[in-house]
Every structure is written in structure tokens, then in C-alpha cells.
Enzyme design. Structure first.
Site, PDB file in Angstrom:
ATOM      1  N   ARG A 172       0.845  -1.217   0.000  1.00  0.00           N
ATOM      2  CA  ARG A 172       0.000   0.000   0.000  1.00  0.00           C
ATOM      3  C   ARG A 172       0.871   1.253   0.000  1.00  0.00           C
ATOM      4  N   PRO A 200      16.725  14.993   7.478  1.00  0.00           N
ATOM      5  CA  PRO A 200      17.320  14.374   8.663  1.00  0.00           C
ATOM      6  C   PRO A 200      16.946  15.108   9.965  1.00  0.00           C
ATOM      7  N   ILE A 219      12.750   8.241   2.705  1.00  0.00           N
ATOM      8  CA  ILE A 219      11.906   8.434   1.523  1.00  0.00           C
ATOM      9  C   ILE A 219      11.526   7.094   0.892  1.00  0.00           C
ATOM     10  N   THR A 220      10.218   6.794   0.899  1.00  0.00           N
ATOM     11  CA  THR A 220       9.698   5.563   0.289  1.00  0.00           C
ATOM     12  C   THR A 220       9.925   5.604  -1.225  1.00  0.00           C
ATOM     13  N   CYS A 270      -0.687  17.492  -0.466  1.00  0.00           N
ATOM     14  CA  CYS A 270      -0.481  16.117  -0.975  1.00  0.00           C
ATOM     15  C   CYS A 270      -0.697  15.107   0.157  1.00  0.00           C
ATOM     16  N   ALA A 321      -2.644  11.163   0.691  1.00  0.00           N
ATOM     17  CA  ALA A 321      -2.020   9.907   1.133  1.00  0.00           C
ATOM     18  C   ALA A 321      -2.585   9.456   2.481  1.00  0.00           C
ATOM     19  N   GLU A 373       3.524  10.083   7.562  1.00  0.00           N
ATOM     20  CA  GLU A 373       2.343  10.872   7.155  1.00  0.00           C
ATOM     21  C   GLU A 373       1.729  11.608   8.337  1.00  0.00           C
TER      22      GLU A 373
HETATM   23  P1  TGC Z   1       0.723  25.674   9.087  1.00  0.00           P
HETATM   24  O1  TGC Z   1       1.148  27.101   9.373  1.00  0.00           O
HETATM   25  O2  TGC Z   1      -0.364  25.057   9.875  1.00  0.00           O
HETATM   26  O3  TGC Z   1       0.333  25.557   7.536  1.00  0.00           O
HETATM   27  C1  TGC Z   1       1.104  26.131   6.504  1.00  0.00           C
HETATM   28  C2  TGC Z   1       0.178  26.294   5.314  1.00  0.00           C
HETATM   29  O4  TGC Z   1      -0.271  25.004   4.875  1.00  0.00           O
HETATM   30  C3  TGC Z   1      -1.697  24.901   5.025  1.00  0.00           C
HETATM   31  N1  TGC Z   1      -1.952  23.548   5.508  1.00  0.00           N
HETATM   32  C4  TGC Z   1      -2.504  22.608   4.733  1.00  0.00           C
HETATM   33  N2  TGC Z   1      -2.981  22.660   3.491  1.00  0.00           N
HETATM   34  C5  TGC Z   1      -3.487  21.539   2.973  1.00  0.00           C
HETATM   35  N3  TGC Z   1      -3.496  20.377   3.676  1.00  0.00           N
HETATM   36  C6  TGC Z   1      -3.015  20.277   4.924  1.00  0.00           C
HETATM   37  N4  TGC Z   1      -3.029  19.104   5.582  1.00  0.00           N
HETATM   38  C7  TGC Z   1      -2.492  21.436   5.520  1.00  0.00           C
HETATM   39  N5  TGC Z   1      -1.928  21.707   6.726  1.00  0.00           N
HETATM   40  C8  TGC Z   1      -1.608  23.009   6.703  1.00  0.00           C
HETATM   41  C9  TGC Z   1      -2.086  25.983   6.011  1.00  0.00           C
HETATM   42  O5  TGC Z   1      -3.418  26.366   5.835  1.00  0.00           O
HETATM   43  C10 TGC Z   1      -1.101  27.059   5.640  1.00  0.00           C
HETATM   44  O6  TGC Z   1      -1.552  27.639   4.420  1.00  0.00           O
HETATM   45  P2  TGC Z   1      -1.306  29.202   4.091  1.00  0.00           P
HETATM   46  O7  TGC Z   1      -1.851  29.365   2.731  1.00  0.00           O
HETATM   47  O8  TGC Z   1      -2.070  29.938   5.157  1.00  0.00           O
HETATM   48  O9  TGC Z   1       0.168  29.413   4.192  1.00  0.00           O
HETATM   49  O10 TGC Z   1       2.031  24.803   9.113  1.00  0.00           O
HETATM   50  P3  TGC Z   1       2.953  24.387  10.345  1.00  0.00           P
HETATM   51  O11 TGC Z   1       4.369  24.655   9.930  1.00  0.00           O
HETATM   52  O12 TGC Z   1       2.463  24.998  11.616  1.00  0.00           O
HETATM   53  O13 TGC Z   1       2.780  22.797  10.399  1.00  0.00           O
HETATM   54  C11 TGC Z   1       1.564  22.201  10.693  1.00  0.00           C
HETATM   55  C12 TGC Z   1       1.707  20.666  10.790  1.00  0.00           C
HETATM   56  C13 TGC Z   1       2.534  20.289  12.007  1.00  0.00           C
HETATM   57  C14 TGC Z   1       0.306  20.111  10.947  1.00  0.00           C
HETATM   58  C15 TGC Z   1       2.315  20.086   9.509  1.00  0.00           C
HETATM   59  O14 TGC Z   1       3.548  20.583   9.253  1.00  0.00           O
HETATM   60  C16 TGC Z   1       2.319  18.585   9.472  1.00  0.00           C
HETATM   61  O15 TGC Z   1       1.368  17.992   8.980  1.00  0.00           O
HETATM   62  N6  TGC Z   1       3.414  17.883   9.958  1.00  0.00           N
HETATM   63  C17 TGC Z   1       3.572  16.439   9.784  1.00  0.00           C
HETATM   64  C18 TGC Z   1       4.578  16.161   8.672  1.00  0.00           C
HETATM   65  C19 TGC Z   1       4.205  14.979   7.839  1.00  0.00           C
HETATM   66  O16 TGC Z   1       3.102  14.471   7.872  1.00  0.00           O
HETATM   67  N7  TGC Z   1       5.112  14.545   6.989  1.00  0.00           N
HETATM   68  C20 TGC Z   1       4.837  13.488   6.060  1.00  0.00           C
HETATM   69  C21 TGC Z   1       5.973  13.327   5.072  1.00  0.00           C
HETATM   70  S1  TGC Z   1       5.537  12.291   3.682  1.00  0.00           S
HETATM   71  C22 TGC Z   1       5.434  10.747   4.317  1.00  0.00           C
HETATM   72  O17 TGC Z   1       5.520  10.488   5.464  1.00  0.00           O
HETATM   73  C23 TGC Z   1       5.196   9.693   3.316  1.00  0.00           C
HETATM   74  S2  TGC Z   1       5.040   8.117   3.938  1.00  0.00           S
HETATM   75  C24 TGC Z   1       4.529   7.422   2.533  1.00  0.00           C
HETATM   76  C25 TGC Z   1       4.202   5.982   2.553  1.00  0.00           C
HETATM   77  O18 TGC Z   1       5.160   5.162   2.457  1.00  0.00           O
HETATM   78  O19 TGC Z   1       2.991   5.637   2.541  1.00  0.00           O
HETATM   79  P1  FAD Z   2      10.012  13.636  14.890  1.00  0.00           P
HETATM   80  O1  FAD Z   2       9.309  14.752  14.187  1.00  0.00           O
HETATM   81  O2  FAD Z   2      11.404  13.893  15.349  1.00  0.00           O
HETATM   82  O3  FAD Z   2       9.128  13.179  16.113  1.00  0.00           O
HETATM   83  C1  FAD Z   2       9.635  12.357  17.187  1.00  0.00           C
HETATM   84  C2  FAD Z   2       8.574  12.285  18.290  1.00  0.00           C
HETATM   85  O4  FAD Z   2       8.278  13.604  18.763  1.00  0.00           O
HETATM   86  C3  FAD Z   2       7.239  11.711  17.784  1.00  0.00           C
HETATM   87  O5  FAD Z   2       6.662  10.911  18.781  1.00  0.00           O
HETATM   88  C4  FAD Z   2       6.383  12.952  17.567  1.00  0.00           C
HETATM   89  O6  FAD Z   2       4.974  12.702  17.679  1.00  0.00           O
HETATM   90  C5  FAD Z   2       6.891  13.861  18.694  1.00  0.00           C
HETATM   91  N1  FAD Z   2       6.638  15.277  18.390  1.00  0.00           N
HETATM   92  C6  FAD Z   2       7.202  16.043  17.427  1.00  0.00           C
HETATM   93  N2  FAD Z   2       6.690  17.290  17.458  1.00  0.00           N
HETATM   94  C7  FAD Z   2       5.767  17.319  18.444  1.00  0.00           C
HETATM   95  C8  FAD Z   2       4.883  18.309  18.958  1.00  0.00           C
HETATM   96  N3  FAD Z   2       4.804  19.533  18.436  1.00  0.00           N
HETATM   97  N4  FAD Z   2       4.079  17.964  19.993  1.00  0.00           N
HETATM   98  C9  FAD Z   2       4.111  16.704  20.511  1.00  0.00           C
HETATM   99  N5  FAD Z   2       4.923  15.721  20.083  1.00  0.00           N
HETATM  100  C10 FAD Z   2       5.731  16.019  19.039  1.00  0.00           C
HETATM  101  N6  FAD Z   2       8.840  11.261   4.533  1.00  0.00           N
HETATM  102  C11 FAD Z   2       8.776  11.764   3.263  1.00  0.00           C
HETATM  103  O7  FAD Z   2       8.918  12.974   3.052  1.00  0.00           O
HETATM  104  N7  FAD Z   2       8.559  10.949   2.187  1.00  0.00           N
HETATM  105  C12 FAD Z   2       8.401   9.612   2.328  1.00  0.00           C
HETATM  106  O8  FAD Z   2       8.194   8.906   1.336  1.00  0.00           O
HETATM  107  C13 FAD Z   2       8.495   9.058   3.643  1.00  0.00           C
HETATM  108  N8  FAD Z   2       8.411   7.705   3.819  1.00  0.00           N
HETATM  109  C14 FAD Z   2       8.643   7.161   5.050  1.00  0.00           C
HETATM  110  C15 FAD Z   2       8.727   5.767   5.195  1.00  0.00           C
HETATM  111  C16 FAD Z   2       9.003   5.209   6.450  1.00  0.00           C
HETATM  112  C17 FAD Z   2       9.153   3.737   6.569  1.00  0.00           C
HETATM  113  C18 FAD Z   2       9.114   6.051   7.584  1.00  0.00           C
HETATM  114  C19 FAD Z   2       9.342   5.454   8.935  1.00  0.00           C
HETATM  115  C20 FAD Z   2       9.038   7.419   7.450  1.00  0.00           C
HETATM  116  C21 FAD Z   2       8.810   8.003   6.187  1.00  0.00           C
HETATM  117  N9  FAD Z   2       8.802   9.386   6.000  1.00  0.00           N
HETATM  118  C22 FAD Z   2       8.715   9.924   4.730  1.00  0.00           C
HETATM  119  C23 FAD Z   2       9.102  10.261   7.123  1.00  0.00           C
HETATM  120  C24 FAD Z   2       7.920  10.494   8.063  1.00  0.00           C
HETATM  121  O9  FAD Z   2       6.969  11.335   7.481  1.00  0.00           O
HETATM  122  C25 FAD Z   2       8.489  11.077   9.365  1.00  0.00           C
HETATM  123  O10 FAD Z   2       9.171  10.022  10.011  1.00  0.00           O
HETATM  124  C26 FAD Z   2       7.401  11.639  10.271  1.00  0.00           C
HETATM  125  O11 FAD Z   2       6.828  12.810   9.694  1.00  0.00           O
HETATM  126  C27 FAD Z   2       7.930  11.972  11.687  1.00  0.00           C
HETATM  127  O12 FAD Z   2       9.129  12.667  11.623  1.00  0.00           O
HETATM  128  P2  FAD Z   2      10.412  12.171  12.476  1.00  0.00           P
HETATM  129  O13 FAD Z   2      10.594  10.740  12.203  1.00  0.00           O
HETATM  130  O14 FAD Z   2      11.513  13.115  12.166  1.00  0.00           O
HETATM  131  O15 FAD Z   2       9.976  12.322  13.982  1.00  0.00           O
END
Ligand code: TGC
Ligand code: FAD
Length: 382
Positions: free
Chosen positions: A88, A132, A161-162, A236, A240, A361
Site C-alpha cells: 500500500r 534528517p 523516503i519511500t 499532498c 495519502a 504521514e
Molecule cells: P501551518 O502554518 O499550519 O500551515 C502552513 C500552510 O499550509 C496549510 N496547511 C494545509 N494545506 C493543505 N493540507 C493540509 N493538511 C495542511 N496543513 C496546513 C495551512 O493552511 C497554511 O496555508 P497558508 O496558505 O495559510 O500558508 O504549518 P505548520 O508549519 O504549523 O505545520 C503544521 C503541521 C505540524 C500540521 C504540519 O507541518 C504537518 O502535517 N506535519 C507532519 C509532517 C508529515 O506528515 N510529513 C509526512 C511526510 S511524507 C510521508 O511520510 C510519506 S510516507 C509514505 C508511505 O510510504 O505511505
Molecule cells: P520527529 O518529528 O522527530 O518526532 C519524534 C517524536 O516527537 C514523535 O513521537 C512525535 O509525535 C513527537 N513530536 C514532534 N513534534 C511534536 C509536537 N509539536 N508535539 C508533541 N509531540 C511532538 N517522509 C517523506 O517525506 N517521504 C516519504 O516517502 C516518507 N516515507 C517514510 C517511510 C518510512 C518507513 C518512515 C518510517 C518514514 C517516512 N517518511 C517519509 C518520514 C515520516 O513522514 C516522518 O518520520 C514523520 O513525519 C515523523 O518525523 P520524524 O521521524 O523526524 O519524527
């Protein structure tokens, strides 16, 4: 498993898509999985078949894409993750994190070049947001894009990065003077390298790696023209996360069915362990939580198909369903006793996989804070 008869509210086409994916997973994927999970590799030999079955970018609107509904995309993710979260993940990244941004923010030329090839499984993509030193807080990214005439110069690194090492193209998010932009960085571009991450105990049948950008020169024509600011990559993630909310239910259902069957066959104290009240309680709790999550996913799918795309709705479902699936995997592993720790049965593998799914995510706690901000009006990230 469909205790509340949700299948009855699916259309014939939706049921048929689900059956097709289920057959593919049982017949073509599961026989290969054990070896790939052991070797730590993704079964790349199945990518063309994923394309031929219309499982890549199913709900993306663009040239060569299947153009299915969000509900069908959800059903696809559920069946793929019943097989393995790595399968998935591959589909989520290709569909939601690469094809969707190209379709939504790309130029016509970018759409024509990439979408038909990616939908057919002839090209693979990855999505570089996490770094990192910046995971939950991608807004602090250090990867930089500097304009130099008609080109951009990219420097930085992306981690975890997946599909990193399989990808023909990476969607790389970098900060420029004007804000965050997305770039299509092709394999073979000078200065762009990818490295595998070894030693994972989770998502072993998935490719995970690092992207390194060292003075990488990218023409303006490979920037996504419609994306500006952090909203670009974060939008995006909604796509996902939606698929993950459904997928987790598939993993949980597989754990439940495995535990139920085992409990009926395994005898202790001269009776099947399914006859003990404590074991029944565990099975009923799993069934109840999975059934609730099935209802949540289906309603989320129907809402998305009707145009509702609210971030906290997706966060609540991702947060609930993944935690629920992890809990079911642990419970199923427990019901299997010692047998549960081997790769002969799926719950131990799902359990290890879901430790990634609950982190990527957006971690479980980040989604708590997204929903918390919605209901209180107060952001608690900082
Ligand atoms: P914040 O100031 O809240 O927002 C900045 C701008 O972005 C807008 N926004 C969104 N828009 C669309 N969808 C969302 N989910 C959005 N969240 C925020 C927001 O309205 C604002 O827009 P504008 O126009 O006013 O500038 O941003 P923040 O820096 O305070 O961060 C908020 C937070 C913590 C929720 C966000 O950074 C976050 O979601 N952090 C988690 C990071 C994360 O999920 N990373 C995933 C990486 S990819 C991955 O993990 C792939 S795994 C793939 C797999 O193998 O399946
Ligand atoms: P951190 O952000 O360092 O968090 C560590 C701990 O601190 C967590 O428990 C978290 O909940 C907690 N924490 C952080 N901030 C707060 C807060 N404000 N309040 C309370 N608790 C907090 N990323 C991509 O871009 N592309 C990909 O394709 C992708 N694929 C992935 C595949 C795998 C197998 C894995 C494991 C990760 C992947 N990721 C990818 C990265 C993934 O999105 C990050 O691991 C995730 O967003 C968390 O970041 P981190 O690991 O740096 O943890």
C-alpha cells in the site's frame, strides 16, 4: 469481514474493483511476500501489473489515469494493505504523493510526460519532504533552491523516503526566497544521488532511502508551477493520509481473521482456545473496533467524493484507524502465542509494519494536535 454489511452500500463497480485487488493480492503478491520481507526488498516485478489493473493513481484526474472515485481508491488501499503495508505504501506514494501533485500543480507538459507512464507502472516516483533534522515540522526544511537565470540550483538532503531507490523521478520540496517550491528531479541528474536505508524491522518489503542534492541544476520547466508555500506539500499529504486510513483497516482485518481461525483450531486444556471467555473478549473487541473503522473510512470516502476535503476529518481517521490496527495486530499476535512471533503468520509482520504507519504521514500525536486545533481553535504545535 463485514459484520455490519457495509458491502451492501457499495456499487457493483466498487465491489468489482475490490474483488480484483483481492485476487491480485492473494494470487500474485502474497506468494512473493515472505521472500521479499526477508530480503528487505519491494517486489518490483509486480509494478507493471499494478499499473495494468488500474491501481496506480486510481482517483487522480489526468492523462492516462483510471479516473476512479475516492471510495474506490480507498477500497484499493484496504485490499493492498490486507496484503502488506509495504504494498500500500508503494501505491500511496506513486498515486497520492507523486501523480496527484503533478496532476494538481504541474504544467500540461509535465502531466503529459509523467502521468500516463506512472499510471501504467513504467515509471516510478518518490516524494521528498522529510529531512534528517525536520520530520514533524517540515516548515523548518533546510533544502534550498536558488534561482540562476532559467535554472534552479538545489542543495540539501531528504531522509526516510519511500521508493527513493526505485524512483525515476523525485518530487523534491525546497525553500526558495519566494517560499517553498516543488521540483521534479530526474534520476541521472548530475549531483542527485539516492542511498538505501538498511536494518529496518518494519516495512521490510518496501524501499526506503535518502535523497542527496549537491548543486543539482533543474530547469524552470521542471518546477511545479501551481505549488507555492508549505500548503503545496501539505495538501499532498491529505491524499495519502486518506488512503492510509482505509489501508490500516485491511491490515487489521487480516490480523482478526488470522486470529479467529487460529483460535478455532488451537486446543489447550482439551478445548479450542476460542472457547475461553478471555479469548472471545479479545476477538469481539477487535471485531468492534474494525467495524467502527470500516464505517469511518466509508463515510470519509463518500464525503471526499462529494467534494468535502477537510484536513481534520482525514487526520481523525488516519489517527484512529492506524492506532486501532496496531492494537489489533498486537492482540492477534497474543492470541497466536509463540506461533505469533514467526513469519508463518501475518500479525507479527503487520505489527512491525504499523509501527512505521503510525509514524509516517504525520505521527499519531501530530494528528491529535491537528484535530485539537480544529475543535479548540488553538494550535498546540509550538
Ligand atoms: P501551518 O502554518 O499550519 O500551515 C502552513 C500552510 O499550509 C496549510 N496547511 C494545509 N494545506 C493543505 N493540507 C493540509 N493538511 C495542511 N496543513 C496546513 C495551512 O493552511 C497554511 O496555508 P497558508 O496558505 O495559510 O500558508 O504549518 P505548520 O508549519 O504549523 O505545520 C503544521 C503541521 C505540524 C500540521 C504540519 O507541518 C504537518 O502535517 N506535519 C507532519 C509532517 C508529515 O506528515 N510529513 C509526512 C511526510 S511524507 C510521508 O511520510 C510519506 S510516507 C509514505 C508511505 O510510504 O505511505
Ligand atoms: P520527529 O518529528 O522527530 O518526532 C519524534 C517524536 O516527537 C514523535 O513521537 C512525535 O509525535 C513527537 N513530536 C514532534 N513534534 C511534536 C509536537 N509539536 N508535539 C508533541 N509531540 C511532538 N517522509 C517523506 O517525506 N517521504 C516519504 O516517502 C516518507 N516515507 C517514510 C517511510 C518510512 C518507513 C518512515 C518510517 C518514514 C517516512 N517518511 C517519509 C518520514 C515520516 O513522514 C516522518 O518520520 C514523520 O513525519 C515523523 O518525523 P520524524 O521521524 O523526524 O519524527
Amino acid at each position: 469481514m463485514d459484520f455490519y454489511r457495509f458491502s451492501g452500500s457499495l456499487s457493483d463497480e466498487e465491489r468489482s474493483v475490490r474483488e480484483t485487488v483481492r485476487r491480485f493480492v492473494d494470487r500474485d503478491f502474497l506468494p512473493l511476500l515472505r521472500r521479499h520481507f526477508k530480503d528487505g526488498t519491494f517486489p518490483v516485478e509486480l509494478i507493471p501489473e499494478l499499473g495494468a489493473l488500474g491501481l496506480l493513481g486510481p482517483s487522480v484526474k489526468g492523462p492516462g489515469c483510471p479516473g476512479l472515485s475516492y471510495t474506490m481508491y480507498g477500497l484499493i488501499c484496504e485490499e493492498l494493505e490486507r496484503g502488506d503495508s509495504g504494498l500500500r505504501s508503494f501505491a500511496s506514494v506513486q498515486s497520492s504523493l507523486v501523480m496527484w501533485p503533478i496532476a494538481t500543480y504541474g504544467s500540461d507538459e509535465q502531466k503529459q510526460k509523467w502521468l500516463p507512464e506512472m499510471a501504467a507502472g513504467r515509471k516510478v516516483g518518490c516524494f521528498g519532504l522529510t529531512e534528517p533534522d525536520h520530520g514533524s515540522d517540515p516548515g523548518a526544511m533546510e533544502t534550498r533552491a536558488v534561482r540562476d537565470g532559467g535554472e534552479w540550483v538545489l542543495n540539501g538532503a531528504k531522509l526516510w523516503i519511500t521508493n527513493a531507490n526505485l524512483a525515476d523521478v523525485a518530487v523534491v520540496w525546497a525553500r526558495a526566497e519566494e517560499g517553498v517550491f516543488g521540483f521534479l528531479v530526474e534520476r541521472g541528474t548530475p549531483g542527485f544521488t539516492t542511498n538505501p536505508i538498511h536494518g529496518k524491522f518494519s516495512l521490510r518489503a518496501s524501499d526506503t532511502g535518502e535523497l542527496v542534492l549537491d548543486e543539482v541544476r533543474i530547469p524552470e520547466s521542471q518546477r511545479l508551477p501551481g505549488a507555492k508555500g508549505l500548503r503545496g506539500p501539505l495538501s499532498c499529504l491529505n491524499e495519502a493520509r486518506y488512503g492510509i486510513a482505509w489501508g490500516a483497516v485491511g491490515a487489521a482485518a487480516d490480523c482478526y481473521e488470522t486470529a479467529l481461525k487460529y483460535a478455532g483450531e488451537r486446543e489447550q486444556f482439551d478445548q479450542p482456545i476460542a472457547s475461553f471467555q478471555l479469548v472471545q473478549r479479545k476477538l469481539v473487541r477487535m471485531l468492534t473496533e474494525i467495524t467502527k473503522a470500516q464505517g469511518l473510512s466509508l463515510q470519509l470516502g463518500r464525503l471526499k467524493d462529494s467534494g468535502v476535503n477537510e484536513v481534520p476529518l482525514v487526520s481523525l481517521a488516519k489517527r484512529n484507524n492506524v492506532a486501532m490496527a496496531l492494537d489489533c495486530a498486537r492482540t492477534a499476535r497474543d492470541i497466536l502465542g509463540a506461533a505469533g512471533i514467526t513469519d508463518e503468520f501475518s500479525p507479527g509482520r503487520h505489527m512491525a509494519n504499523l509501527e512505521s504507519v503510525i509514524t509516517y504521514e504525520g505521527t499519531h500525536d501530530i494528528h491529535t494536535l491537528i484535530v485539537g486545533a480544529e475543535i479548540t481553535g488553538i494550535q498546540a504545535f509550538r
